[in-house]
Design an enzyme around this catalytic site. Sequence first.
Site, mmCIF file in Angstrom:
data_model
loop_
_atom_site.group_PDB
_atom_site.id
_atom_site.type_symbol
_atom_site.label_atom_id
_atom_site.label_comp_id
_atom_site.label_asym_id
_atom_site.label_seq_id
_atom_site.Cartn_x
_atom_site.Cartn_y
_atom_site.Cartn_z
ATOM 1 N N ASP A 852 37.461 41.237 32.588
ATOM 2 C CA ASP A 852 36.631 42.580 32.837
ATOM 3 C C ASP A 852 37.639 43.638 32.336
ATOM 4 O O ASP A 852 37.161 44.609 31.406
ATOM 5 C CB ASP A 852 36.580 42.832 34.252
ATOM 6 N N ASP A 876 39.257 41.851 37.967
ATOM 7 C CA ASP A 876 38.020 41.682 37.703
ATOM 8 C C ASP A 876 37.145 42.469 38.759
ATOM 9 O O ASP A 876 37.579 42.525 40.121
ATOM 10 C CB ASP A 876 37.916 40.093 38.270
#
Length: 987
Positions: A852, A876
């Site tokens: 991410d 994340d």
Amino acid sequence: MVPGHPDARARLVENLDDLLVEVVDDLYLRAFAQLPDGTRPTFTHTEALAIARTVVGDPQADLEPAGLPRDDPAGRKVAFGAAVRGELDRRKRRLGVLSYDDLLRQLADALEPSESPARARMRARWRIVLVDEFQDTDPVQWQVFDRAFTGHATMVLIGDPKQAIYAFRGGDVTTYLTAADTATTRQTLAVNRRSDAGLTDGLGHLLGGAELGDPRIVVHDVRAHHQRSRLAGAPRPAPFRMRVVRRETFRKRGTTTLPIAKVRAHIARDLAHDIRALITSDATFDGRPLRPNDVAVICYRHADLAAARAALQEVGVAAVIAGGGSVFATPAAVEWLSLLEALEQPHRTARVRAAALTCFLGYDAVTLDAGGDELSDDLGDRLRSWSEALGRRGVAAVVEAAMSGGMPARLLGQVGGERTLTDIRHIGEVLHEAALREQMGAVALLAWLRQQVLEAREGRGAERTRRLDSDAAAVQLVTIHASKGLQYPVVYLPSLADRWVGKPDKPLFHDADGRRCLDVGGSGPDWADHVRRWTDEENGEWLRLLYVALTRAQSQVVTWWAPTRNAEASPLHRLLMRQPAADGSRLRGDVPVGPPVPDEDAATALFATWRDRGAFVPEVAEPAAALPSVPVDPPAALDARAFTRTVDTGWRRTSYSALSHLDLAAPAPGVGSEPEVAPKDDEAEIAVATAAPDDPAFAVPSPMAGLPVGTTFGSLVHAVLEHADPAVPDLRTELLGHIDEQLSWWPVPLDPEELADALVAVLDTPLGPLMDDTTLRRVGTVDRLAELDFELPLAGGDHPSSASDDVLLGDIAGLLRTHLPEGDPVRAYADALDNPLLGDQVLRGYLTGSIDVVLRLRPSAGDGRDRGEPRYVVIDYKTNWLGPTDEPLTAGAYRPAALDDAMGHSDYPLQALLYAVVLHRFLRWRQPGYDPARHFGGVAYLYLRGMCGPDTPRPDGPAGNPCGIFTWQPPVDLVVALSDLLEGRRP
């Protein structure tokens, strides 16, 4: 080769476009990045790239307008073009690369001194020099020949200026004419050995004496070697046929011009019917039956060839676009785009239905509509399985799935289907190779294919279509440029009276002194003169294009004329409108520019005049009502090919999601997980329900308590956080703008204001001691790397180790027990890896995915780290709902103990381990002096629903993590050992 460049170690590179783009980016930023707020650049980046490609593609041209100051927009563009040339040359020298133009330029420079050793060596080696196709020379090539051989060798320049049609590639007919004026002897070929006498005479009436762009380029009379027609038995045997589109066909009269789009479709249909009548007749050429490949359709535009092919296929005539065009410019490339878009996001119905209409699935619109949502759901399931196959085994697995689904039978049952099938498979092979070479997943592969299609449409594609045995038996469709040097018994020319002249943005022309010039300014005091000169040269080149097209035929030429606006500038119409010479003996040499289209009566008289001159007998362009049947050859016997190779079924492209999503024998309740690429479709909507403690300090309401759950919402939040800049002064407005933009991609019923408020709280929540209690708002875009895509080699990647040395997923368990202490939230995952269904998976191939975000945490005063030594942390995002569904969601549901428990009952430890290795290898590659003990900052899971802003509770006191923040600092030895294991090296 005569040494002409200074560095013998330099590499010859065919394509320098990537380097050129890099140069443009750097120069553009240098020129305009520091402009005051509100000041626009003189030209856009797209314009800058277009200028660069033009000036680099024609290095011999002088840039105009010269002499204008840089504060003039035109002067700034010229300066930019010159800077691109200079900077590109510098970088090529630094990299040790050369283009073909560089070879010529450096050789010409080496030959410039009168006492040049290169001159002496070339003259000693070659006493007689024959230069073929000299009409396509350029100024630098002529400099080489002139400096090396003029006055010292017998030089024979062989060329036909009437066929000088490559100005866009640097061909310079002016250079040819200048060189020809220096010749001491001139000779010409007076016998046409290609065309029959009847065709030669007919074309002579049309072209004889015409000046093709210059008084020195004149069509002279020739006599034919073949006095009798070699074409016999044709339905219409005339050697030169002119088919005329009448206004009355479209219910028009008088001076009304016909719409070009309708005329093009009409001519394509008329052409197809005429060719079918010809190839189904008993016609012969030179004593043998006339075959479809004896017929060529020649056009200037690829679009006209595509229209001709479609019309021919509609009447059952096989046709192939010859000339080796890019496979990415074929309809098969568009089919692949639709399929990859659906494989990237198989949950999107619109993409699924678009893919269903491709040859891969073979549905038509009627069937798709009749099947409704049920059929769409079934197709979505199939595409999801194909998407998984793409991730595991690559593009080849998708092709195989489509082949086993009946694609070959569907395509081979169509006219031209063999070509489509070949192109589909060809592109599939290229995609598979590119995915392996560049380590691309579905998203990157789709972007790569889009770029290839774009370049192919711009004429920059490199991957040529493959020649089929059946191509040789089909009607040949060829561009005028590609047809040069070829010949065909029968040639159809549907677009010689169809030319639209737009306004040039970078005209190429020759000035009064004969200099080759390129105006990239787009304005200036001489702009009108430059455009006029460009127009004159373009008009001449189009006359030469017509000459090339007409002279490809051996026995018959068929062309069309129609009263459209595009006819006025077309070369055929201009020749038809030539006036008689003063003495009346023949037509004038000069060809009128832009003569108006005659009305219907004048057109009738015009074509009657040409009939009386003996050029052709006009025919009305009306498709035949009845079509003769096309003979079909009996199918050949087929045998199945035996497969004798061994396939390594253990090698695969896998991901964290694919490794963890197994139906274990005794599944434990736990949170769901997210895939590495959008959409985030495997995050559990409601995860383990953990009651929050009764402590009022934990009862802070979650800012996302009223927002939806589900994968689409998670994808929306991820997208907003990926694109938003947290450093802007008005963060809430920034978030609202991205929410509005991303809702079109991830439609979720919610209040954007509520989501924006929640995300402001997320961005202002302290991230805990591991990250120095900074916040996402404080870490600007320069210190974050969003959506870090990766494809990590496993056990050797493309060169795997032997099966006896297989690395298993379960081997990670031993590392966890060795390096992690009891009580570590990740250590417990070793027990899950002991399950054979999970742990016995072979790790061989590639691990793909996307992190991410990676945060770079810069050191601050007093933190004990050396100045300039950043740490990097894997982040994340999670939007899981961890609290009970029948109670208000509070921060307490995301307290550190609850997050530790969630980690222990999920596969997130595996994700954390794999992502830690990804970051470790990335930093090993990119961080100077990388030391994992100093630079590797750990892993953090941010449960966004538990992040409530600056006042988020800290259950473990000021030194502990706030609610919603899970952090883990793996031991360096574990990260290094796991990286070695995944590379195939056991401890």
